[in-house]
Design a protein around this motif. Structure first.
Motif, PDB file in Angstrom:
ATOM      1  N   UNK A   1     -54.851  13.275  14.682  1.00 53.65           N
ATOM      2  CA  UNK A   1     -54.059  13.968  13.682  1.00 53.65           C
ATOM      3  C   UNK A   1     -53.963  15.463  14.013  1.00 53.65           C
ATOM      4  N   UNK A   2     -55.097  16.102  14.237  1.00 55.45           N
ATOM      5  CA  UNK A   2     -55.080  17.543  14.519  1.00 55.45           C
ATOM      6  C   UNK A   2     -54.418  17.810  15.871  1.00 55.45           C
ATOM      7  N   UNK A   3     -54.580  16.873  16.809  1.00 57.00           N
ATOM      8  CA  UNK A   3     -53.925  17.020  18.110  1.00 57.00           C
ATOM      9  C   UNK A   3     -52.420  16.967  17.991  1.00 57.00           C
ATOM     10  N   UNK A   4     -51.924  16.093  17.118  1.00 54.35           N
ATOM     11  CA  UNK A   4     -50.478  15.989  16.894  1.00 54.35           C
ATOM     12  C   UNK A   4     -49.931  17.280  16.312  1.00 54.35           C
ATOM     13  N   UNK A   5     -50.655  17.865  15.384  1.00 58.52           N
ATOM     14  CA  UNK A   5     -50.210  19.124  14.773  1.00 58.52           C
ATOM     15  C   UNK A   5     -50.191  20.245  15.802  1.00 58.52           C
ATOM     16  N   UNK A   6     -51.202  20.308  16.647  1.00 57.31           N
ATOM     17  CA  UNK A   6     -51.261  21.351  17.682  1.00 57.31           C
ATOM     18  C   UNK A   6     -50.117  21.184  18.670  1.00 57.31           C
ATOM     19  N   UNK A   7     -49.841  19.935  19.078  1.00 57.58           N
ATOM     20  CA  UNK A   7     -48.728  19.694  20.008  1.00 57.58           C
ATOM     21  C   UNK A   7     -47.403  20.085  19.368  1.00 57.58           C
ATOM     22  N   UNK A   8     -47.212  19.738  18.084  1.00 59.25           N
ATOM     23  CA  UNK A   8     -45.964  20.112  17.396  1.00 59.25           C
ATOM     24  C   UNK A   8     -45.812  21.624  17.322  1.00 59.25           C
ATOM     25  N   UNK A   9     -46.897  22.345  17.081  1.00 53.80           N
ATOM     26  CA  UNK A   9     -46.829  23.806  17.024  1.00 53.80           C
ATOM     27  C   UNK A   9     -46.479  24.401  18.382  1.00 53.80           C
ATOM     28  N   UNK A  10     -47.072  23.865  19.442  1.00 55.05           N
ATOM     29  CA  UNK A  10     -46.789  24.372  20.788  1.00 55.05           C
ATOM     30  C   UNK A  10     -45.349  24.081  21.177  1.00 55.05           C
ATOM     31  N   UNK A  11     -44.885  22.846  20.936  1.00 53.09           N
ATOM     32  CA  UNK A  11     -43.496  22.486  21.257  1.00 53.09           C
ATOM     33  C   UNK A  11     -42.531  23.329  20.421  1.00 53.09           C
ATOM     34  N   UNK A  12     -42.845  23.551  19.148  1.00 54.95           N
ATOM     35  CA  UNK A  12     -42.000  24.374  18.296  1.00 54.95           C
ATOM     36  C   UNK A  12     -41.902  25.800  18.790  1.00 54.95           C
TER      37      UNK A  12
ATOM     38  N   UNK B   1     -29.034  10.001  14.337  1.00 58.22           N
ATOM     39  CA  UNK B   1     -27.625   9.731  14.041  1.00 58.22           C
ATOM     40  C   UNK B   1     -26.866   9.234  15.276  1.00 58.22           C
ATOM     41  N   UNK B   2     -27.139   9.841  16.430  1.00 58.77           N
ATOM     42  CA  UNK B   2     -26.384   9.502  17.632  1.00 58.77           C
ATOM     43  C   UNK B   2     -26.850   8.200  18.286  1.00 58.77           C
ATOM     44  N   UNK B   3     -28.165   7.995  18.342  1.00 60.51           N
ATOM     45  CA  UNK B   3     -28.701   6.880  19.113  1.00 60.51           C
ATOM     46  C   UNK B   3     -29.356   5.801  18.263  1.00 60.51           C
ATOM     47  N   UNK B   4     -29.575   6.078  16.981  1.00 60.59           N
ATOM     48  CA  UNK B   4     -30.190   5.139  16.045  1.00 60.59           C
ATOM     49  C   UNK B   4     -31.532   4.623  16.561  1.00 60.59           C
ATOM     50  N   UNK B   5     -32.280   5.488  17.244  1.00 62.46           N
ATOM     51  CA  UNK B   5     -33.620   5.136  17.714  1.00 62.46           C
ATOM     52  C   UNK B   5     -34.628   5.343  16.611  1.00 62.46           C
ATOM     53  N   UNK B   6     -35.703   4.639  16.694  1.00 60.20           N
ATOM     54  CA  UNK B   6     -36.830   4.771  15.765  1.00 60.20           C
ATOM     55  C   UNK B   6     -36.370   4.678  14.315  1.00 60.20           C
ATOM     56  N   UNK B   7     -35.611   3.655  14.010  1.00 65.22           N
ATOM     57  CA  UNK B   7     -35.124   3.460  12.656  1.00 65.22           C
ATOM     58  C   UNK B   7     -36.243   3.295  11.641  1.00 65.22           C
ATOM     59  N   UNK B   8     -37.413   2.836  12.076  1.00 69.49           N
ATOM     60  CA  UNK B   8     -38.537   2.659  11.159  1.00 69.49           C
ATOM     61  C   UNK B   8     -39.160   3.988  10.753  1.00 69.49           C
ATOM     62  N   UNK B   9     -38.988   5.017  11.571  1.00 69.08           N
ATOM     63  CA  UNK B   9     -39.568   6.326  11.280  1.00 69.08           C
ATOM     64  C   UNK B   9     -38.737   7.116  10.282  1.00 69.08           C
ATOM     65  N   UNK B  10     -37.525   6.721  10.047  1.00 66.57           N
ATOM     66  CA  UNK B  10     -36.660   7.452   9.129  1.00 66.57           C
ATOM     67  C   UNK B  10     -35.780   8.432   9.873  1.00 66.57           C
ATOM     68  N   UNK B  11     -34.879   9.042   9.150  1.00 67.01           N
ATOM     69  CA  UNK B  11     -33.900   9.932   9.765  1.00 67.01           C
ATOM     70  C   UNK B  11     -34.514  11.278  10.146  1.00 67.01           C
ATOM     71  N   UNK B  12     -35.448  11.787   9.374  1.00 67.43           N
ATOM     72  CA  UNK B  12     -36.053  13.092   9.668  1.00 67.43           C
ATOM     73  C   UNK B  12     -37.360  12.871  10.409  1.00 67.43           C
ATOM     74  N   UNK B  13     -37.321  13.119  11.706  1.00 66.93           N
ATOM     75  CA  UNK B  13     -38.485  12.919  12.553  1.00 66.93           C
ATOM     76  C   UNK B  13     -38.500  13.996  13.625  1.00 66.93           C
ATOM     77  N   UNK B  14     -39.674  14.350  14.127  1.00 65.01           N
ATOM     78  CA  UNK B  14     -39.718  15.346  15.195  1.00 65.01           C
ATOM     79  C   UNK B  14     -39.133  14.774  16.481  1.00 65.01           C
TER      80      UNK B  14
END
Length: 94
Positions: free
Chosen positions: A1-12, A51-64
């Motif tokens: 969990x904390x690793x995911x947050x750190x990766x998202x911050x670095x990528x952002x 919207x363009x590729x309809x990938x990861x439909x289970x994750x929802x529309x708002x995803x990183x």
């Protein structure tokens, strides 16, 4: 969990810096605002990818998204921010 947050911050942060470098004009943003720009861009890129590729439909529309989607989303967010604030056009207001 904390690793995911750190990766998202670095990528952002990376996506925000790249977007600011690619869009001409000067923006008075600090590191925090650049980080927020990249994070918002990541979710915009994820939404556009959904919207363009309809990938990861289970994750929802708002995803990183990945770094490329994050940069594209950050560029869109930066252009919208400039349009709303009326800055960055180089034109004088009448």
């Amino acid at each position: 969990m904390i690793g995911t947050i750190i990766v998202m911050l670095i990528v952002g942060l990376i996506a925000g810096f790249i977007a600011r470098a690619l869009v001409p004009g000067r923006d008075a943003m600090g590191i925090g605002a650049t980080l927020v720009l990249g994070l918002v861009g990541s979710f915009i890129g994820g939404f556009l990818g959904y919207l363009l590729f309809n990938h990861d439909g289970n994750d929802g529309a708002f995803q990183p998204s990945g770094i490329i989607g994050s940069v594209i989303g950050a560029i869109i967010a930066l252009l919208v921010w400039r349009a709303v604030n009326g800055r960055g056009t180089g034109r004088a207001r009448l």
